[in-house]
Motif scaffolding. Sequence first.
Motif, PDB file in Angstrom:
ATOM      1  N   GLY A   1       0.787  -1.217   0.000  1.00 33.93           N
ATOM      2  CA  GLY A   1       0.000   0.000   0.000  1.00 33.93           C
ATOM      3  C   GLY A   1       0.823   1.273   0.000  1.00 33.93           C
ATOM      4  N   GLU A   2       0.128   2.393   0.188  1.00 35.28           N
ATOM      5  CA  GLU A   2       0.721   3.729   0.191  1.00 35.28           C
ATOM      6  C   GLU A   2       0.534   4.357   1.564  1.00 35.28           C
ATOM      7  OE1 GLU A   2       2.404   4.867  -2.368  1.00 35.28           O
ATOM      8  OE2 GLU A   2       1.931   3.081  -3.571  1.00 35.28           O
ATOM      9  N   TRP A   3       1.261   5.439   1.805  1.00 30.88           N
ATOM     10  CA  TRP A   3       1.124   6.149   3.067  1.00 30.88           C
ATOM     11  C   TRP A   3       1.474   7.614   2.882  1.00 30.88           C
ATOM     12  CZ3 TRP A   3       4.393   1.878   2.537  1.00 30.88           C
ATOM     13  CH2 TRP A   3       5.733   2.183   2.269  1.00 30.88           C
ATOM     14  N   ASP A   4       1.034   8.404   3.846  1.00 30.61           N
ATOM     15  CA  ASP A   4       1.287   9.838   3.883  1.00 30.61           C
ATOM     16  C   ASP A   4       2.465  10.071   4.824  1.00 30.61           C
ATOM     17  OD1 ASP A   4       1.311  12.586   4.435  1.00 30.61           O
ATOM     18  OD2 ASP A   4      -0.874  12.740   4.441  1.00 30.61           O
ATOM     19  N   PRO A   5       3.494  10.804   4.401  1.00 34.20           N
ATOM     20  CA  PRO A   5       4.637  11.050   5.293  1.00 34.20           C
ATOM     21  C   PRO A   5       4.251  11.720   6.613  1.00 34.20           C
ATOM     22  CG  PRO A   5       5.169  11.690   3.051  1.00 34.20           C
ATOM     23  CD  PRO A   5       3.696  11.389   3.060  1.00 34.20           C
ATOM     24  N   ALA A   6       3.089  12.368   6.657  1.00 37.64           N
ATOM     25  CA  ALA A   6       2.683  13.070   7.875  1.00 37.64           C
ATOM     26  C   ALA A   6       1.909  12.177   8.843  1.00 37.64           C
ATOM     27  CB  ALA A   6       1.828  14.286   7.517  1.00 37.64           C
ATOM     28  N   GLU A   7       1.559  10.954   8.446  1.00 35.86           N
ATOM     29  CA  GLU A   7       0.746  10.117   9.331  1.00 35.86           C
ATOM     30  C   GLU A   7       1.606   9.429  10.382  1.00 35.86           C
ATOM     31  OE1 GLU A   7      -0.676   6.084   7.889  1.00 35.86           O
ATOM     32  OE2 GLU A   7      -0.189   7.010   5.948  1.00 35.86           O
ATOM     33  N   PRO A   8       1.018   9.109  11.539  1.00 34.56           N
ATOM     34  CA  PRO A   8       1.777   8.392  12.572  1.00 34.56           C
ATOM     35  C   PRO A   8       2.104   6.982  12.123  1.00 34.56           C
ATOM     36  CG  PRO A   8      -0.524   8.613  13.220  1.00 34.56           C
ATOM     37  CD  PRO A   8      -0.351   9.433  11.981  1.00 34.56           C
ATOM     38  N   VAL A   9       3.145   6.406  12.747  1.00 34.16           N
ATOM     39  CA  VAL A   9       3.607   5.086  12.340  1.00 34.16           C
ATOM     40  C   VAL A   9       4.165   4.351  13.546  1.00 34.16           C
ATOM     41  CG1 VAL A   9       5.961   5.833  11.756  1.00 34.16           C
ATOM     42  CG2 VAL A   9       4.958   3.873  10.550  1.00 34.16           C
ATOM     43  N   VAL A  10       4.057   3.022  13.499  1.00 28.20           N
ATOM     44  CA  VAL A  10       4.645   2.152  14.514  1.00 28.20           C
ATOM     45  C   VAL A  10       5.781   1.372  13.856  1.00 28.20           C
ATOM     46  CG1 VAL A  10       4.264   0.214  16.076  1.00 28.20           C
ATOM     47  CG2 VAL A  10       2.472   1.937  15.777  1.00 28.20           C
ATOM     48  N   ALA A  11       6.930   1.356  14.502  1.00 28.69           N
ATOM     49  CA  ALA A  11       8.089   0.611  13.993  1.00 28.69           C
ATOM     50  C   ALA A  11       8.427  -0.506  14.968  1.00 28.69           C
ATOM     51  CB  ALA A  11       9.290   1.536  13.820  1.00 28.69           C
ATOM     52  N   VAL A  12       8.626  -1.711  14.433  1.00 29.68           N
ATOM     53  CA  VAL A  12       9.007  -2.873  15.236  1.00 29.68           C
ATOM     54  C   VAL A  12      10.227  -3.504  14.580  1.00 29.68           C
ATOM     55  CG1 VAL A  12       8.334  -5.159  16.088  1.00 29.68           C
ATOM     56  CG2 VAL A  12       6.627  -3.316  15.961  1.00 29.68           C
ATOM     57  N   THR A  13      11.266  -3.760  15.356  1.00 30.55           N
ATOM     58  CA  THR A  13      12.405  -4.534  14.866  1.00 30.55           C
ATOM     59  C   THR A  13      12.485  -5.837  15.655  1.00 30.55           C
ATOM     60  OG1 THR A  13      14.053  -3.611  16.389  1.00 30.55           O
ATOM     61  CG2 THR A  13      13.692  -2.427  14.328  1.00 30.55           C
ATOM     62  N   LEU A  14      12.900  -6.890  14.973  1.00 29.19           N
ATOM     63  CA  LEU A  14      13.144  -8.181  15.611  1.00 29.19           C
ATOM     64  C   LEU A  14      14.449  -8.742  15.077  1.00 29.19           C
ATOM     65  CD1 LEU A  14       9.680  -9.961  15.692  1.00 29.19           C
ATOM     66  CD2 LEU A  14      11.221  -9.721  17.635  1.00 29.19           C
ATOM     67  N   ALA A  15      15.271  -9.269  15.972  1.00 28.35           N
ATOM     68  CA  ALA A  15      16.571  -9.788  15.565  1.00 28.35           C
ATOM     69  C   ALA A  15      16.932 -11.005  16.387  1.00 28.35           C
ATOM     70  CB  ALA A  15      17.646  -8.719  15.724  1.00 28.35           C
ATOM     71  N   ARG A  16      17.642 -11.930  15.754  1.00 29.65           N
ATOM     72  CA  ARG A  16      18.242 -13.071  16.447  1.00 29.65           C
ATOM     73  C   ARG A  16      19.752 -12.825  16.462  1.00 29.65           C
ATOM     74  NH1 ARG A  16      12.955 -14.290  17.525  1.00 29.65           N
ATOM     75  NH2 ARG A  16      11.876 -14.956  15.643  1.00 29.65           N
TER      76      ARG A  16
END
Length: 229
Positions: free
Chosen positions: A108-123
């Motif tokens: 999909g698409e998004w607006d640079p001004a909208e809020p966002v959640v970032a999740v990282t996962l690493a082993r």
Amino acid sequence: MTIFTFHLAELRPATTARALWKPPSTPGLRYAECLALMRLGAPTVSPDRMQLRRMAMFARWEDEAAVETFLAEHPLGREMGAGWHVRMEFLRRWSKLAALPDLPARAGEWDPAEPVVAVTLARMRLLEVPRFLKWGKPVERLVRDHPGTTLALAAMRPPRTISTFSIWRSIQQMEEMVHGHTAVPDPDRHAAAMVERRRRDFHHEFATFRFRPLSEHGSWQSRTEIIPR
């Protein structure tokens, strides 16, 4: 619609330990990662580095009905329901986890001004942990103190799984942090750590995911409305 959630709850240490050992299984749950919270930027040897009384769960579900059933009927779900969680729509990933092999690079698409959640996962590669701490802890402090975040934390599941979770006022502010373009002290900490990771990887596998927050539920440490409006 496939939906993702990220949960935070204060639990008994024994409950957290059981979930770290064996994540829940319930109809409609496609994947779950249970982790003990850490305080971003905490000293390496510190009780704050693994908080068994505070648990996070990152999960993928068939639909919202599965989330509701888990929270209402599953023993762990009922306890998690006393905390806070956000329901999310997947937008983008960098790299890939074996546990989530089918996610596209972009959805999909998004607006640079909208809020966002970032999740990282690493082993983690265990022999690389000292290097990771050297380069990663400055990034932890950068994200924790960044004016663009409303919540930022890290979590772990021994011996090698680590995760970060952050909520950003806008996609633009998150991307500016990633590229070192924010007016904060030492803004290039994240960019420098990524250069070092490419030089010699800290991890067996590593992925960053971007989500659109759909709704939040409950409270975390007396806070509500953590998602920017």
